[in-house]
Design a protein around this motif. Structure first.
Motif: not given
Length: 187
Positions: A29, A174-175
């Motif tokens: 991402d 965060d992912n």
């Protein structure tokens, strides 16, 4: 003197690719892509096996980048700015700038490259990286552990070789991706 750094996206069960050769589960991402950009800025020379080079050479072409986010276009510029050495007995020419072919992996040549380098070097491709590990050339491992187990495929680290590692850094994205950086102690 530059350090030789093995850097890879890895499944939680230790694979670069699944049994079908897919690695779509590791597409970064924007946050992870920005991390890779920052990491690659310190690399002066990238050492590749043929398959990894063929995967990475897409960064030389501008055609597909026009609609991509800034972080992706930035990576292309970083990649183009580094020197590349491709170890292949089958390639006869390359399609990217700042790239040369070496027919065989030469451990002493890599040692000299490290000694003469003002910046760090990276090594990519499971086969060529395994050779570098076996010859004690890899100084650090930068692994991004992806939150997926693929059940088999191409191992990220060489089989049949014990590596003693020391954790230098870690970070959670965060992912769910987890970054770990290790120094490789002599074996």
């Amino acid at each position: 003197m530059g350090k030789l750094i093995y850097a890879a996206n890895v499944s939680l069960d230790g694979y670069l690719e699944d049994e079908n050769g897919a690695f779509d589960w590791s597409v970064p991402d924007e946050q992870v892509h920005a991390f890779w950009n920052d990491h690659e800025r310190s690399i002066g020379t990238s050492l590749y096996g043929r398959r990894m080079y063929e995967t990475m050479r897409v960064w030389e072409d501008d055609d597909w980048l026009a609609d991509e986010p800034d972080v992706v276009r930035d990576y292309a510029q970083i990649w183009r700015a580094s020197d590349k050495v491709v170890y292949s007995s089958t390639l006869t020419q390359v399609s990217t700038a700042r790239t040369r072919i070496e027919k065989h992996f030469d451990p002493e040549g890599v040692r000299l490259l490290k000694e003469r380098s003002d910046s760090d070097l990276s090594i990519g491709g499971a086969g060529i990286a395994a050779e570098a590990f076996r010859h004690g050339l890899v100084d650090e491992c930068v692994l991004l552990l992806c939150p997926v187990a693929v059940g088999g495929g191409k191992p990220a680290l060489p089989r049949g070789l014990r590596l003693n590692l020391e954790l230098l850094d870690e970070r959670r994205f965060d992912n769910g991706v987890v970054y770990v950086r290790y120094s490789v102690r002599s074996h």
